[in-house]
Design a protein around this motif. Structure first.
Motif, PDB file in Angstrom:
ATOM      1  N   PHE A 316       0.829  -1.188   0.000  1.00  0.00           N
ATOM      2  CA  PHE A 316       0.000   0.000   0.000  1.00  0.00           C
ATOM      3  C   PHE A 316       0.872   1.250   0.000  1.00  0.00           C
ATOM      4  O   PHE A 316       1.899   1.303   0.692  1.00  0.00           O
ATOM      5  N   GLY A 317       0.413   2.284  -0.767  1.00  0.00           N
ATOM      6  CA  GLY A 317       1.067   3.575  -0.731  1.00  0.00           C
ATOM      7  C   GLY A 317       0.821   4.258   0.601  1.00  0.00           C
ATOM      8  O   GLY A 317      -0.113   3.920   1.332  1.00  0.00           O
ATOM      9  N   SER A 516      -7.794   3.588   3.601  1.00  0.00           N
ATOM     10  CA  SER A 516      -6.356   3.472   3.435  1.00  0.00           C
ATOM     11  C   SER A 516      -5.958   2.020   3.627  1.00  0.00           C
ATOM     12  O   SER A 516      -6.759   1.170   3.985  1.00  0.00           O
ATOM     13  N   GLY A 517      -4.678   1.744   3.362  1.00  0.00           N
ATOM     14  CA  GLY A 517      -4.177   0.390   3.544  1.00  0.00           C
ATOM     15  C   GLY A 517      -3.868   0.101   4.998  1.00  0.00           C
ATOM     16  O   GLY A 517      -3.143   0.852   5.646  1.00  0.00           O
ATOM     17  N   LEU A 518      -4.415  -0.993   5.504  1.00  0.00           N
ATOM     18  CA  LEU A 518      -4.190  -1.381   6.896  1.00  0.00           C
ATOM     19  C   LEU A 518      -3.040  -2.358   7.039  1.00  0.00           C
ATOM     20  O   LEU A 518      -2.729  -2.771   8.145  1.00  0.00           O
ATOM     21  N   GLN A 526      -6.231 -11.694  13.874  1.00  0.00           N
ATOM     22  CA  GLN A 526      -7.036 -10.580  14.359  1.00  0.00           C
ATOM     23  C   GLN A 526      -6.443  -9.271  13.864  1.00  0.00           C
ATOM     24  O   GLN A 526      -5.225  -9.109  13.797  1.00  0.00           O
ATOM     25  N   ALA A 527      -7.320  -8.326  13.502  1.00  0.00           N
ATOM     26  CA  ALA A 527      -6.890  -7.013  13.023  1.00  0.00           C
ATOM     27  C   ALA A 527      -7.712  -5.939  13.719  1.00  0.00           C
ATOM     28  O   ALA A 527      -8.918  -6.095  13.922  1.00  0.00           O
ATOM     29  N   ASP A 528      -7.052  -4.829  14.067  1.00  0.00           N
ATOM     30  CA  ASP A 528      -7.735  -3.674  14.642  1.00  0.00           C
ATOM     31  C   ASP A 528      -8.178  -2.763  13.501  1.00  0.00           C
ATOM     32  O   ASP A 528      -7.341  -2.250  12.742  1.00  0.00           O
ATOM     33  N   ILE A 529      -9.483  -2.537  13.379  1.00  0.00           N
ATOM     34  CA  ILE A 529     -10.051  -1.751  12.298  1.00  0.00           C
ATOM     35  C   ILE A 529     -10.636  -0.467  12.878  1.00  0.00           C
ATOM     36  O   ILE A 529     -11.417  -0.529  13.837  1.00  0.00           O
ATOM     37  N   PRO A 530     -10.303   0.716  12.331  1.00  0.00           N
ATOM     38  CA  PRO A 530     -10.952   1.947  12.800  1.00  0.00           C
ATOM     39  C   PRO A 530     -12.411   1.977  12.344  1.00  0.00           C
ATOM     40  O   PRO A 530     -12.701   1.993  11.152  1.00  0.00           O
ATOM     41  N   HIS A 591     -11.512   0.392   3.799  1.00  0.00           N
ATOM     42  CA  HIS A 591     -10.135   0.196   4.241  1.00  0.00           C
ATOM     43  C   HIS A 591      -9.588  -1.032   3.512  1.00  0.00           C
ATOM     44  O   HIS A 591     -10.237  -2.077   3.480  1.00  0.00           O
ATOM     45  N   TRP A 592      -8.387  -0.884   2.958  1.00  0.00           N
ATOM     46  CA  TRP A 592      -7.767  -2.005   2.245  1.00  0.00           C
ATOM     47  C   TRP A 592      -6.964  -2.850   3.212  1.00  0.00           C
ATOM     48  O   TRP A 592      -6.289  -2.339   4.108  1.00  0.00           O
ATOM     49  N   LEU A 593      -7.020  -4.169   2.995  1.00  0.00           N
ATOM     50  CA  LEU A 593      -6.256  -5.105   3.832  1.00  0.00           C
ATOM     51  C   LEU A 593      -5.854  -6.307   2.987  1.00  0.00           C
ATOM     52  O   LEU A 593      -6.682  -6.861   2.251  1.00  0.00           O
TER      53      LEU A 593
END
Length: 668
Positions: A316-317, A516-518, A526-530, A591-593
């Motif tokens: 990701f940029g 944006s890219g996470l 597990q991922a923390d997502i805003p 959000h990109w992941l």
């Protein structure tokens, strides 16, 4: 037929012992004597016979040898392999780790495309031929052990569960699944465990103990050819407006040099394509330079190989480096330069305060005419989307309506000064709350003059002068909001070296919620997502890679008592996903992941199989359970029961016959 205790073969030493007893046996001959006076001399002659004798064909000897052999054979715990006569309960462990998605060679049995599909065929055949009288429990190896069917006798239900097996590309629960299989059969006397796997298991120094027979069915085939993208990264060469550079690391398991074509995309636009030569046992590092900025970069192998999970990689940029900021100000060079130093693209719209003051001093009686004139002087809203709106000073009335009002409602807002009664500074030391805006600053020695008396309902004070709040932070309608209750012109904060740091903190915090890219996460992690405060629905949507190629469906986001959970389990298929959030107004935020497979699943150099051991009753199969199994065949170990009762009955019959011979008094 099989043997469960080869150690009992030591009891076979009783056979030569019996033979030795007959070789040392004294031979007595019937003798007729005329008088008991001669009896003593006859006994002396008999005691002088030879201790070693030639073995003769004696029925009693053969009966004793047969009885001893039967007893030794019974101690070795033999069993019979009978087709269709399996245990009452069969626990099948299906290896569904990522390596099972590898492609099979054309010579594979049944024409199956992958190891998983071949395993599904093998399990169905096993249930049909060898487990038709058994209850079946089917376990799969995933993020955690999964019980698909339990003590099931309906063959249609079992086949349906087998057809539903899917590969899991994260860290597979190898040991946990074996532990569950052991626990399910621990208290059972007529059960067995069959493990279907490709034998590429992670090393385990502590084998899982089983109380029942356990066997391994290899589903492997020939080793497929694989080229993998091991690493891929993007970095800017200079400031935010310059080009980007990329680095990729590739490898192969081939025994000879192979060619691989790679394509690099930026936001799905082909940037470059190269043909690379890969050497066996070596990693190739390839660099790409002068790349334009893109939100998502994708590197892919153009040709298919034996393992598709590592044929795509994403990067990701830097999202914050391209944040667009709209600044409404009558002129504040310090603020504008600080925003630019933080990597923002600043669009400035001038606020002409002189007209507002003139109109206020003249006290125009024609209010409607004044409003029309003011609306005519309001500049149009600049084109494009903005990540942050900064208002420095009082906002003219014309900026509170029309498209300006719409922009203010949907964009994160930072106000400096603003409306409210002007109050004096009561003095005191700056007290900073723990917040992203206040990171790395302390405001020691900074002067603040006139303050604005306002306490917004949407936020909490993060900076105070003594007991007097001067900075509020929070959110309104799901959008971040920041308010400075003072004008920068009434403070020497812009002259402080902490001012650029504080501006950078504010910019990063207020733009962190934009799409944006996470980053990269392993499948199932597990991922923390805003999560925006007004989000009412969210889901994972596959956009590229293996997930999209295999038609993986969109998945709903996890929820908790408050709504959409900020802690999410990323999807189990490798690829690029958009975590799409939607509010009540229908507005969407992405959000990109990137989801990657466990790299261990592409390493096929460790063919050790599952680590299992058995109790003493089944010790003879510990080697088979440890991974020997059968490779490429449908033969399995299926026990119909022990032969010990039959051997014991036969030994008793032989002993009875031996007693009859002994009773007759002759051994010939």
């Amino acid at each position: 037929m099989g043997i469960q205790s080869w150690l009992s073969l030591w009891f076979g030493l009783t056979l030569p012992a019996i033979v030795l007893m007959y070789m040392f046996k004294r031979k007595y001959v019937d003798t007729t004597v005329p008088s008991h006076l001669l009896w003593e001399r006859v006994l002396r002659n008999l005691e002088a016979n030879r201790p070693w004798q030639k073995l003769q064909n004696r029925l009693l000897l053969w009966l004793q040898l047969l009885a001893a052999a039967l007893m030794v054979f019974a101690l070795m715990q033999p069993f019979m392999q009978v087709s269709g006569g399996g245990s009452a309960h069969v626990v099948i462990v299906a290896d569904t780790s990522g390596s099972m998605s590898a492609q099979m060679q054309p010579s594979a049995e049944g024409g199956a495309a992958t190891r998983l599909e071949w395993m599904q065929q093998r399990i169905k055949e096993y249930v049909k031929d060898r487990g038709r009288r058994s209850e079946i429990t089917l376990l799969s190896v995933g993020a955690s052990p999964m019980t698909l069917v339990s003590h099931e006798s309906d063959r249609a239900a079992i086949d349906k569960a087998v057809d539903g097996l899917r590969p899991y590309y994260g860290q597979a629960s190898y040991r946990e699944t074996l532990s569950l299989a052991s626990a399910l059969t621990r208290e059972e006397h007529d059960a067995e465990v069959v493990i279907f796997t490709d034998s590429y298991w992670k090393p385990d120094t502590a084998p899982i103990a089983f109380q029942v027979p356990v066997s391994v069915e290899k589903v492997q085939g020939e080793l497929p050819h694989n080229v993998s993208i091991d690493q891929f990264g993007i970095s800017p060469k200079g400031n935010a407006d310059s080009s980007y550079a990329a680095v990729a690391v590739l490898s192969t398991n081939a025994e000879a040099s192979v060619s691989a074509e790679v394509n690099l995309y930026g936001d799905e636009q082909l940037l470059t394509s190269r043909m690379l030569e890969l050497e066996p046992g070596k990693r190739l590092t390839e660099s790409f330079s002068d790349l334009p900025f893109a939100e998502v970069y994708r590197l892919e192998l153009s040709q298919d190989d034996g393992y598709a999970a590592d044929n795509h990689s994403f990067a990701f940029g830097l999202g914050h480096g391209s944040s667009r900021v709209l600044l409404l100000t009558s002129g504040n060079l310090f603020l504008e330069k600080a925003l630019q130093l933080s990597g923002a693209e600043v669009t400035r719209v001038s606020l002409d305060e002189s007209k507002d003051k003139t109109a206020e001093n003249n006290g125009s009686t024609n209010k409607e005419a004044g409003k029309s004139s003011e609306a005519a002087d309001v500049p149009p809203v600049p084109e494009g989307e903005f990540d942050l709106l900064v208002i420095d000073g009082d906002v003219p009335e014309g900026f509170r309506q029309g498209k300006w009002a719409e922009l203010t409602a949907k964009t994160p807002l930072w106000t400096i000064g603003g409306e409210g009664a002007k109050i004096g500074n009561q003095g005191g030391r700056a007290v900073l709350a723990k917040h992203p805006v206040t990171a790395y600053v302390n405001l020691s020695g900074v002067y603040f003059g006139t303050l604005v008396d306002q306490a917004p309902a949407w936020g909490e004070p993060v900076i105070k002068l003594g007991d007097q709040p001067i900075v509020y932070a929070g959110s309104e309608n799901g959008r971040p909001r920041l308010s400075f209750n003072f004008l920068l012109q009434d403070s020497d904060l812009p002259l402080s070296p902490e001012f650029p740091v504080m501006v950078s903190n504010a910019l990063e915090w207020m733009t962190s919620g934009k799409g944006s890219g996470l980053g990269r996460y392993m499948a199932g992690a597990q991922a923390d997502i805003p999560i925006a405060a007004d989000t009412v629905a969210a889901k994972w949507i596959p956009k590229s890679g293996l997930a999209q190629a295999d038609g993986h469906p969109a998945a709903e986001a996890l929820r908790n008592e408050q709504g959409i959970s900020p802690v999410q389990l990323v999807p189990e298929y490798p690829g690029l996903y958009a975590f799409e959030q939607q509010n009540e107004a229908g507005e969407k935020l992405n959000h990109w992941l990137a989801v990657t497979a466990d790299p261990y699943e592409a390493d096929w150099s460790n063919d050790q199989g599952p680590a299992v051991s058995q109790a003493a009753t089944n010790a003879g199969e510990s080697e088979a359970g440890a991974g020997s199994g059968t490779s490429g065949s449908n033969e399995t170990t299926n026990r119909a029961g022990s032969l010990m009762p039959w051997l014991a009955a036969l030994a008793l019959a032989v002993i009875a016959a031996e007693w009859g011979v002994y009773q007759r008094g002759r051994s010939i």
